[in-house]
Design an enzyme around this catalytic site. Structure first.
Site, mmCIF file in Angstrom:
data_model
loop_
_atom_site.group_PDB
_atom_site.id
_atom_site.type_symbol
_atom_site.label_atom_id
_atom_site.label_comp_id
_atom_site.label_asym_id
_atom_site.label_seq_id
_atom_site.Cartn_x
_atom_site.Cartn_y
_atom_site.Cartn_z
ATOM 1 N N ASN A 4 0.879 -1.171 0.000
ATOM 2 C CA ASN A 4 0.000 0.000 0.000
ATOM 3 C C ASN A 4 0.914 1.218 0.000
ATOM 4 O O ASN A 4 1.507 1.567 1.017
ATOM 5 C CB ASN A 4 -0.888 -0.026 1.253
ATOM 6 C CG ASN A 4 -1.890 1.112 1.264
ATOM 7 O OD1 ASN A 4 -1.842 2.014 0.408
ATOM 8 N ND2 ASN A 4 -2.787 1.095 2.221
ATOM 9 N N ARG A 53 -2.486 -2.068 -3.593
ATOM 10 C CA ARG A 53 -3.718 -1.299 -3.442
ATOM 11 C C ARG A 53 -3.613 -0.098 -4.375
ATOM 12 O O ARG A 53 -2.630 0.655 -4.307
ATOM 13 C CB ARG A 53 -3.849 -0.836 -1.995
ATOM 14 C CG ARG A 53 -5.011 0.091 -1.802
ATOM 15 C CD ARG A 53 -5.084 0.576 -0.386
ATOM 16 N NE ARG A 53 -6.285 1.365 -0.227
ATOM 17 C CZ ARG A 53 -6.323 2.544 0.387
ATOM 18 N NH1 ARG A 53 -5.216 3.067 0.889
ATOM 19 N NH2 ARG A 53 -7.438 3.196 0.488
ATOM 20 N N HIS A 78 -13.169 2.288 -0.283
ATOM 21 C CA HIS A 78 -13.139 1.216 0.728
ATOM 22 C C HIS A 78 -13.720 -0.083 0.155
ATOM 23 O O HIS A 78 -14.191 -0.947 0.914
ATOM 24 C CB HIS A 78 -13.946 1.578 1.995
ATOM 25 C CG HIS A 78 -13.381 2.712 2.778
ATOM 26 N ND1 HIS A 78 -14.159 3.703 3.332
ATOM 27 C CD2 HIS A 78 -12.106 3.038 3.120
ATOM 28 C CE1 HIS A 78 -13.401 4.567 3.969
ATOM 29 N NE2 HIS A 78 -12.139 4.198 3.841
ATOM 30 N N ARG A 115 -12.708 15.149 7.395
ATOM 31 C CA ARG A 115 -13.464 15.491 6.179
ATOM 32 C C ARG A 115 -14.905 15.819 6.543
ATOM 33 O O ARG A 115 -15.492 15.185 7.416
ATOM 34 C CB ARG A 115 -13.453 14.317 5.195
ATOM 35 C CG ARG A 115 -12.083 13.966 4.699
ATOM 36 C CD ARG A 115 -12.171 12.886 3.626
ATOM 37 N NE ARG A 115 -10.912 12.184 3.508
ATOM 38 C CZ ARG A 115 -10.783 10.857 3.459
ATOM 39 N NH1 ARG A 115 -11.852 10.077 3.484
ATOM 40 N NH2 ARG A 115 -9.588 10.314 3.358
ATOM 41 N N GLU A 172 -7.918 -5.670 4.876
ATOM 42 C CA GLU A 172 -7.762 -5.274 3.479
ATOM 43 C C GLU A 172 -6.561 -5.967 2.835
ATOM 44 O O GLU A 172 -6.603 -6.306 1.657
ATOM 45 C CB GLU A 172 -7.651 -3.746 3.398
ATOM 46 C CG GLU A 172 -9.016 -3.101 3.633
ATOM 47 C CD GLU A 172 -8.973 -1.612 3.916
ATOM 48 O OE1 GLU A 172 -8.540 -1.242 5.021
ATOM 49 O OE2 GLU A 172 -9.386 -0.830 3.055
#
Ligand code: ADP
Length: 409
Positions: free
Chosen positions: A7, A92, A181, A242, A385
């Site tokens: 990643n 990823r 996601h 956010r 993940e």
């Protein structure tokens, strides 16, 4: 079967080497501050060996990948004896744009297509590509696969992914909802299908990935049919920093009031908003809960906004799915915050959602947390993940023919 999962961010590179046969994470690590001075390297392996924040200059991702490879091959603490023991690398990649609806084996054409996605993922995708190219150079001959965060949501129907702006923006620039996601939503919804009493092929579930970034997915029979993030990860619920869904006129309004540029507005909404912006305390829910318990009203407001918006999104997916059979909570907040889960589910009692308060105490472990008489099954499922990327890498490379894939411990 050993799969290396990468990643790669703009100044970081995270990795895990997974051994599926023996069900272990053989090694994992993190290269930080790549290319910005003061780089740090951390690594640990399944034998207990650890490198913690070693100062090691990494001017680019190739240096980082080289440090990772050296650690994996370290003769004093060998994890593997040669690079031929890595059977595949899974990367990823954040934004697949309209191009990728499933993982892809890295070829020159695929890399060219990933470059075309930079327009939709300008912050992440070039960084992901740096990881891919560094691995290509250092480990030639090891097959590489890209797994896209947006791919799982490519099954959204058009009415769910279109925005109410002039159609030409979709035609010319493919401005639409993509969602993120996806790797996590896919992982937990597949696991939920194994655990539920309902029929997996028609299961109507809402997957709630609640971490620093948070998103929801309405999943029917294993397919994502709506999701809360949009063209970018800014949309949906209020997050750590956010803003989530707001009136789109607020950006231009702030700009006019304070003379803020587009870049300023982007920074304000992405990095200075969310529960941190509301509370003025932190983006971390543990800090917010401590502050709220100590009487900080804005910290409590930030938490209440999160609970309120989460239940509103889940309830809206009852309309999308025409009923809900299961809800899954995952990621840092979803897996570890019983108070949040209780507050969100309390607002959903009219849908027949009822938690078992004792079961809901669980943190970071898989567990059914709904009461026996709840109409909707509610689960906490730990997302993984890396494992999901490794599985998809194995599937893409057809390596699964030789083995049974299971979850490493
Ligand atoms: P990322 O989106 O960066 O992968 P994570 O899924 O790891 O984030 O989630 C990180 C967040 O999880 C933290 O910011 C924190 O708010 C939350 N979190 C972690 N542990 C707890 C806990 N015990 N209680 C409440 N929130 C927690």
């Amino acid at each position: 079967m050993n799969i290396l999962v990468i990643n790669s961010g703009s100044s970081s590179l995270k990795y895990q080497l997974l051994d599926f046969e023996h069900k272990v994470v053989m090694a994992k690590g993190l290269c930080e501050r790549i290319g910005i001075g003061g780089s740090l390297f951390s690594h640990s392996d399944s034998n207990g060996f650890k490198v913690e924040k070693e100062e090691y200059e990494m001017k680019d991702h190739r240096d980082a990948a080289k440090r990772m490879v050296d650690a994996l091959l370290d003769p004093d603490h060998p994890i593997i004896n040669s690079l031929s023991e890595i059977h595949g690398i899974g990367h990823r990649v954040v934004h697949g744009g309209p191009i990728f609806s499933e993982p892809a084996i890295v070829t020159e054409e695929v890399k060219e297509s990933i470059r075309e996605t930079y327009v939709w993922g300008p912050l992440h995708n070039p960084a992901n590509m740096m990881g891919i190219e560094a691995c290509e150079k250092l480990m030639p001959g090891v097959p590489q696969v890209c797994v896209f965060d947006t791919a799982f949501h490519q099954t959204l129907p058009k009415e769910a992914y279109m925005y109410g702006i002039p159609y030409r923006y979709y035609e010319e620039h493919k401005i639409r909802r993509y969602g993120f996601h996806g790797t996590s939503h896919m992982f937990v919804s597949r696991r939920c299908a194994e655990l539920t009493k309902f029929k997996p092929s028609t299961l109507k579930l809402v997957s709630c990935h609640l971490g620093n970034g948070s998103s929801f997915a309405a999943v029917q029979g294993g397919k994502s049919i709506d999701t809360s993030m949009g063209l970018t990860p800014l949309a949906g619920i209020i997050m750590g920093t956010r803003c989530g869904d707001i009136d789109p006129a607020i950006g231009p309004f702030i700009s006019q009031l304070e003379g803020a540029s587009c870049t300023d507005v982007d920074r304000i909404l992405n990095s200075e908003s969310g529960v941190k912006g509301i509370s003025g305390v932190s983006s971390d829910f543990r800090d917010l809960e401590a502050a709220a318990d100590a009487g900080n009203e804005r910290a409590q407001l930030a938490l209440s906004m999160f609970y309120y918006q989460a239940s509103k999104i889940i309830a809206s997916y009852a309309a999308v799915l025409n009923g809900i059979e299961a809800i899954v909570f995952t990621a840092g907040i979803g897996e570890n915050d019983p108070k949040m889960r209780q507050a969100v589910c309390d607002r959903l009692s009219y849908l027949g959602v009822k938690l078992d308060p004792e079961a809901n105490k669980v943190r970071g472990k898989e567990r059914k947390i709904s009461a026996e008489d709840s109409a909707v099954e509610v689960f906490v499922i730990s997302t993984n993940e890396e494992l999901s990327i490794a599985r998809q890498t194995i599937e893409m490379l057809d390596l699964d023919k030789c083995m049974v894939v299971d979850k490493p411990q």
